[in-house]
Design a protein around this motif. Structure first.
Motif, PDB file in Angstrom:
ATOM      1  N   VAL A   7      -9.399  -4.096   4.031  1.00  0.00           N
ATOM      2  CA  VAL A   7      -8.547  -4.197   5.211  1.00  0.00           C
ATOM      3  C   VAL A   7      -7.978  -2.816   5.524  1.00  0.00           C
ATOM      4  CG1 VAL A   7      -6.474  -5.255   6.180  1.00  0.00           C
ATOM      5  CG2 VAL A   7      -7.963  -6.583   4.675  1.00  0.00           C
ATOM      6  N   ASP A   8      -8.134  -2.401   6.745  1.00  0.00           N
ATOM      7  CA  ASP A   8      -7.598  -1.125   7.200  1.00  0.00           C
ATOM      8  C   ASP A   8      -6.230  -1.375   7.823  1.00  0.00           C
ATOM      9  OD1 ASP A   8      -6.962   1.282   8.378  1.00  0.00           O
ATOM     10  OD2 ASP A   8      -8.851   1.475   9.467  1.00  0.00           O
ATOM     11  N   PRO A   9      -5.181  -0.811   7.236  1.00  0.00           N
ATOM     12  CA  PRO A   9      -3.845  -1.061   7.778  1.00  0.00           C
ATOM     13  C   PRO A   9      -3.653  -0.511   9.194  1.00  0.00           C
ATOM     14  CG  PRO A   9      -3.741   0.569   6.030  1.00  0.00           C
ATOM     15  CD  PRO A   9      -5.144   0.045   6.052  1.00  0.00           C
ATOM     16  N   ASP A  10      -4.559   0.338   9.661  1.00  0.00           N
ATOM     17  CA  ASP A  10      -4.464   0.897  11.006  1.00  0.00           C
ATOM     18  C   ASP A  10      -5.334   0.148  12.017  1.00  0.00           C
ATOM     19  OD1 ASP A  10      -2.723   2.941  10.138  1.00  0.00           O
ATOM     20  OD2 ASP A  10      -4.439   4.108   9.420  1.00  0.00           O
ATOM     21  N   ASP A  11      -6.050  -0.873  11.549  1.00  0.00           N
ATOM     22  CA  ASP A  11      -6.933  -1.639  12.424  1.00  0.00           C
ATOM     23  C   ASP A  11      -6.123  -2.687  13.175  1.00  0.00           C
ATOM     24  OD1 ASP A  11      -8.846  -3.190  13.659  1.00  0.00           O
ATOM     25  OD2 ASP A  11      -9.820  -3.835  11.808  1.00  0.00           O
ATOM     26  N   ALA A  14      -6.875  -6.356  12.378  1.00  0.00           N
ATOM     27  CA  ALA A  14      -6.610  -6.915  11.048  1.00  0.00           C
ATOM     28  C   ALA A  14      -5.424  -7.874  11.110  1.00  0.00           C
ATOM     29  CB  ALA A  14      -6.337  -5.794  10.045  1.00  0.00           C
ATOM     30  N   ARG A  19      -1.541  -6.079   7.487  1.00  0.00           N
ATOM     31  CA  ARG A  19      -1.264  -4.727   7.991  1.00  0.00           C
ATOM     32  C   ARG A  19       0.146  -4.282   7.633  1.00  0.00           C
ATOM     33  NH1 ARG A  19      -1.828  -4.126  13.905  1.00  0.00           N
ATOM     34  NH2 ARG A  19      -1.572  -1.954  13.373  1.00  0.00           N
ATOM     35  N   GLY A  23       0.906  -1.285   5.126  1.00  0.00           N
ATOM     36  CA  GLY A  23       1.691  -0.178   5.676  1.00  0.00           C
ATOM     37  C   GLY A  23       2.890   0.140   4.805  1.00  0.00           C
ATOM     38  N   ARG A  37      -6.216  -3.028  -0.545  1.00  0.00           N
ATOM     39  CA  ARG A  37      -6.936  -3.278   0.706  1.00  0.00           C
ATOM     40  C   ARG A  37      -7.883  -4.464   0.562  1.00  0.00           C
ATOM     41  NH1 ARG A  37      -9.758   1.816   2.649  1.00  0.00           N
ATOM     42  NH2 ARG A  37     -10.095   0.490   4.474  1.00  0.00           N
TER      43      ARG A  37
END
Length: 82
Positions: A7-11, A14, A19, A23, A37
């Motif tokens: 998981v991309d916290p900037d996506d 998501a 997120r 973050g 992630r």
């Protein structure tokens, strides 16, 4: 290549809960480890993992020297060289 999607916290696509948690980890630690992630695919589990880690590593009765001794002892017992 990871077997689980990370998981991309900037996506923006998501999960919002994941997120937010990721973050917060990045804010506190300066980076987000891939293990967090990966667990972020299940935000409720990630939240529990973060609560457990916080209690186990930071809100305990050990002195810093005792904590370091425990880390070193576990590394020796598991033949970990780093």
């Amino acid at each position: 290549m990871p077997r689980l999607p990370l998981v991309d916290p900037d996506d923006p696509g998501a999960d919002p809960h994941a997120r937010a948690l990721l973050g917060r980890v990045r804010e506190l630690r300066g980076r987000t480890l891939n293990v967090y992630r990966a667990v972020g695919n299940h935000p409720e589990v990630l939240e529990g993992l973060l609560q457990f880690g916080s209690a186990a590593y930071f809100r305990n009765s050990l002195t810093p020297a005792q904590s370091e001794l425990a880390y070193l002892g576990a590394s020796v017992a598991n033949d970990c060289h780093y």
